[in-house]
Design an enzyme around this catalytic site. Structure first.
Site, short mmCIF file in Angstrom:
data_model
loop_
_atom_site.label_atom_id
_atom_site.label_comp_id
_atom_site.label_asym_id
_atom_site.label_seq_id
_atom_site.Cartn_x
_atom_site.Cartn_y
_atom_site.Cartn_z
N GLU A 183 0.83 -1.21 0.00
CA GLU A 183 0.00 0.00 0.00
C GLU A 183 0.86 1.26 0.00
OE1 GLU A 183 -3.13 0.78 -0.38
OE2 GLU A 183 -4.03 -1.20 -0.32
N ASP A 185 -6.27 8.51 -0.08
CA ASP A 185 -5.73 7.50 0.82
C ASP A 185 -4.55 8.09 1.59
OD1 ASP A 185 -7.53 5.58 -0.26
OD2 ASP A 185 -6.12 5.20 -1.90
N ASP A 187 1.67 11.13 9.94
CA ASP A 187 2.85 11.36 10.77
C ASP A 187 3.49 10.02 11.13
OD1 ASP A 187 1.22 10.25 12.74
OD2 ASP A 187 0.86 12.16 13.75
N ASN A 201 3.82 8.73 14.09
CA ASN A 201 3.13 8.03 15.17
C ASN A 201 1.97 7.27 14.54
OD1 ASN A 201 1.56 7.13 17.25
ND2 ASN A 201 1.55 9.07 18.36
N ASP A 253 -3.20 5.08 13.22
CA ASP A 253 -3.34 4.33 11.97
C ASP A 253 -3.71 2.88 12.28
OD1 ASP A 253 -1.20 6.02 9.74
OD2 ASP A 253 -1.26 6.48 11.87
#
Length: 137
Positions: free
Chosen positions: A43, A61, A93, A95, A99
């Site tokens: 991805e 995305d 980002d 972090n 996600d």
């Protein structure tokens, strides 16, 4: 061979080895699977700042998992179900805890991992054992 990718000073790897400490996503059950690592590689090439604003339906995305704005996050430029209740920009980002939280939500959807086109094309029904072959699990 182990391939490593650098994003703003953080190394993400498709194996359990990184330049300093294991990145946070390798310790997370969702991603510490051959399926999750394969999906992230195809991805975004493990790029936490990956952005694709060219989907046919007007959506975009975001991030290492390429989380889609039509269904999962809000980007203020197109309608969204915002099922993860998060601004899309938060997925850009280094972090990646948010996600991961959203990706876990995506997997709970009836489409499961099939929500990711790259996973369908490159990972589904494939031998993915190479992705974690160097891990001592």
């Amino acid at each position: 061979m182990d391939y490593k990718y650098k994003s703003r000073g953080v190394w993400y790897s498709r194996s359990c080895v990184s330049s300093r400490n294991n990145p946070p996503f390798l310790a997370t059950p969702f991603v510490l699977s051959d399926t999750g690592v394969c999906m992230a590689e195809h991805e975004s090439n493990f790029n936490t700042q990956a952005f694709n604003g060219k989907n046919d339906n007007g959506s975009s995305d975001y991030g290492i998992f390429q989380i889609n704005s039509k269904w999962w996050c809000k980007n203020n430029s197109s309608p969204s179900a915002n099922a993860c209740n998060t601004m899309c920009s938060r997925f850009l980002d280094d972090n990646i805890s948010d996600d991961i939280t959203c990706a876990k939500r995506v997997v709970k959807d009836p489409n499961g991992m099939s929500a990711w086109v790259a996973w369908v094309r490159h990972c589904r029904n494939k031998d993915l054992s190479r992705y974690l072959a160097s891990c001592n699990l």
